[in-house]
Scaffold this motif. Structure first.
Motif, PDB file in Angstrom:
ATOM      1  N   ARG A   2       8.791  -9.759  11.127  1.00 23.51           N
ATOM      2  CA  ARG A   2       9.385  -8.450  11.220  1.00 23.51           C
ATOM      3  C   ARG A   2      10.889  -8.546  11.240  1.00 23.51           C
ATOM      4  NH1 ARG A   2       5.246  -8.230  14.453  1.00 23.51           N
ATOM      5  NH2 ARG A   2       3.581  -6.927  13.701  1.00 23.51           N
ATOM      6  N   ASP A  47      -1.945 -10.163  14.249  1.00 24.98           N
ATOM      7  CA  ASP A  47      -1.315 -10.495  12.977  1.00 24.98           C
ATOM      8  C   ASP A  47      -2.141 -10.135  11.757  1.00 24.98           C
ATOM      9  OD1 ASP A  47       1.232 -12.117  12.050  1.00 24.98           O
ATOM     10  OD2 ASP A  47      -0.414 -12.674  10.709  1.00 24.98           O
ATOM     11  N   ASP A  48      -3.344 -10.674  11.606  1.00 21.35           N
ATOM     12  CA  ASP A  48      -4.027 -10.554  10.320  1.00 21.35           C
ATOM     13  C   ASP A  48      -5.523 -10.323  10.523  1.00 21.35           C
ATOM     14  OD1 ASP A  48      -3.948 -10.734   7.402  1.00 21.35           O
ATOM     15  OD2 ASP A  48      -5.094 -12.577   7.636  1.00 21.35           O
ATOM     16  N   GLU A 194       4.326 -15.274   2.914  1.00 25.12           N
ATOM     17  CA  GLU A 194       3.192 -15.317   3.843  1.00 25.12           C
ATOM     18  C   GLU A 194       1.924 -14.755   3.209  1.00 25.12           C
ATOM     19  OE1 GLU A 194       1.882 -13.973   8.387  1.00 25.12           O
ATOM     20  OE2 GLU A 194       3.840 -13.391   7.588  1.00 25.12           O
ATOM     21  N   GLY A 195       1.901 -13.460   2.924  1.00 24.07           N
ATOM     22  CA  GLY A 195       0.677 -12.826   2.473  1.00 24.07           C
ATOM     23  C   GLY A 195       0.170 -13.374   1.155  1.00 24.07           C
ATOM     24  N   GLU A 210       8.580 -12.549   0.712  1.00 21.10           N
ATOM     25  CA  GLU A 210       8.891 -11.392   1.549  1.00 21.10           C
ATOM     26  C   GLU A 210      10.058 -10.548   1.058  1.00 21.10           C
ATOM     27  OE1 GLU A 210       9.177 -12.701   5.581  1.00 21.10           O
ATOM     28  OE2 GLU A 210       7.040 -13.158   5.713  1.00 21.10           O
ATOM     29  N   ASP A 241      10.002  -6.296   4.572  1.00 18.16           N
ATOM     30  CA  ASP A 241       9.324  -7.448   4.012  1.00 18.16           C
ATOM     31  C   ASP A 241       8.051  -7.028   3.271  1.00 18.16           C
ATOM     32  OD1 ASP A 241      11.195  -8.979   5.363  1.00 18.16           O
ATOM     33  OD2 ASP A 241       9.824  -9.694   6.873  1.00 18.16           O
ATOM     34  N   GLU A 243       4.501  -7.977   2.891  1.00 16.64           N
ATOM     35  CA  GLU A 243       3.690  -8.772   3.823  1.00 16.64           C
ATOM     36  C   GLU A 243       2.252  -8.937   3.338  1.00 16.64           C
ATOM     37  OE1 GLU A 243       4.215 -10.452   6.631  1.00 16.64           O
ATOM     38  OE2 GLU A 243       6.355 -10.118   6.883  1.00 16.64           O
ATOM     39  N   GLN A 262       6.430  -3.479   4.643  1.00 16.53           N
ATOM     40  CA  GLN A 262       6.717  -3.457   6.076  1.00 16.53           C
ATOM     41  C   GLN A 262       8.014  -2.731   6.417  1.00 16.53           C
ATOM     42  OE1 GLN A 262       7.964  -7.023   8.530  1.00 16.53           O
ATOM     43  NE2 GLN A 262       5.800  -6.977   9.065  1.00 16.53           N
ATOM     44  N   ASP A 295       1.876  -6.386   9.497  1.00 14.43           N
ATOM     45  CA  ASP A 295       1.809  -7.735   8.935  1.00 14.43           C
ATOM     46  C   ASP A 295       0.604  -7.824   7.996  1.00 14.43           C
ATOM     47  OD1 ASP A 295       4.060  -9.098   9.962  1.00 14.43           O
ATOM     48  OD2 ASP A 295       3.095  -9.341  11.888  1.00 14.43           O
TER      49      ASP A 295
END
Length: 342
Positions: A2, A47-48, A194-195, A210, A241, A243, A262, A295
């Motif tokens: 974040r 988070d996920d 990340e994603g 991101e 970002d 995400e 995000q 996220d």
């Protein structure tokens, strides 16, 4: 991760006119139908998510959600926490049905110098995750995680996105008494990522860098390691970002790719296979509070019981005050109607 987007400020400082801001009222709002119990850990923890669909009893489907400070939860579709499995610093999670078992795999960042993956079997009757062990992948801090089942032989692969943008592909063999996890190739994007999500139909991997945008790679380990840029963080349709990623597949290669935008608490859709912009929405406006600073997300189509007959999306909520963070559940029909999707 974040952080508020600073792209407009940077562009302005370079003498470049930044893109116009998104008008909040122009983005449709959709209401959540349920929310999970909050995680026990304060601050930045949830988070996920990952979704398991119970084909025999759709209303008995399950949602898995990570608490990256403490472990991993299993929830019912009503949001009730069914179990919690302690584990240090699990970040992203994905799951697949493999040989009659449901295998969940999470990125394990307990060791920031050596990435690991943590494997679990999901006891779908008890609503509980059973640990199978944690396995090294390669140097770096494990951030993102997604799975792919190769159609021709049902081989299972995982993609571990490192914090610095490296993507390690691992083969995961759970047929023996002890799982075998082996790194088979590496790819790279330029900055923090990340994603990720893989389309099992087409064998294509999508990764969110991101501050830059979305990349597409061929998922097969024999394919080239170079990626193709398919969508930009432009400050209007997608705001840093970028995400979590999720898919709403339709037909052989159609449907939608959904991204957590995000920076403005929204979600952006791209129409497959060409990755053309298809709209944006936010979650809120109902009896359940909305989401912000999301996220991870997951999305699955199919019958999930009353009110969720055509699918659902689960989104992490970064600000669930006055309680700790949790996950919100939205019906796919609600999203589809709000954006007038075909």
């Amino acid at each position: 991760m974040r952080r508020f987007a600073v792209a407009a400020l940077l562009l302005g400082g370079c003498g470049v006119t930044p893109p116009p801001p998104v008008t909040p009222n122009a983005v449709p709002m959709v209401a959540a139908v349920a929310e999970t119990d909050p995680v026990d850990t304060a601050a930045d923890a949830a988070d996920d998510p990952a979704i398991w669909r119970n084909r025999r009893n759709p209303a008995g489907s399950l949602v898995i959600g990570t608490d990256k400070q403490a472990g991993i939860h299993v929830y019912s579709l009503s949001g009730k926490r069914l179990s919690f499995t302690p584990a240090a610093r699990l970040n992203n999670v994905d799951l697949r049905d493999v040989g009659g078992r449901v295998i969940a795999v999470a990125s394990d960042r307990a060791d920031v110098g050596e990435a690991h993956v943590a494997l679990f079997t999901l006891d779908t009757v008890a609503g509980k995750l059973v640990p199978m062990g944690r396995y090294p992948v390669g140097p770096g801090e494990a951030y993102g995680m997604c799975l792919w089942t190769r159609a021709r032989d049902h081989a299972l692969f995982g993609f571990v996105v490192m914090k610095d943008g490296r993507i390690d592909q691992v083969s995961i063999d759970t047929t023996g008494a002890t799982p075998q996890v082996r790194t088979v190739r590496s790819m790279k994007v330029g900055t923090q990522a990340e994603g990720c999500v893989v389309d099992d139909r087409t064998g294509l991997l999508y990764v969110a860098e991101e501050d830059i945008g979305l990349w597409r790679f061929a998922a097969d380990p024999a394919a080239p390691v170079t990626g193709t840029a398919v969508a930009k963080v432009d400050g209007t349709t997608l705001i840093a970002d970028a995400e979590g990623l999720a898919l709403a597949p339709k037909g052989r290669d159609g449907g939608y790719l959904v991204v957590s935008s995000q920076g403005d608490n929204a979600y952006t859709l791209y129409r497959l296979p060409a990755l053309t912009y298809a709209g944006r929405f936010r979650i809120g406006g109902g009896a359940i509070d909305g989401t912000s600073e999301t996220d991870g997300i997951d999305l699955m189509l199919g019958d999930f019981g009353p009110g969720l007959r055509h699918g659902l999306m689960v989104a992490q909520d970064g600000d669930n005050a006055p309680e700790t963070q949790n996950f919100k559940i939205v019906g796919w029909d609600t999203i589809r109607k709000a954006l007038r999707l075909r």
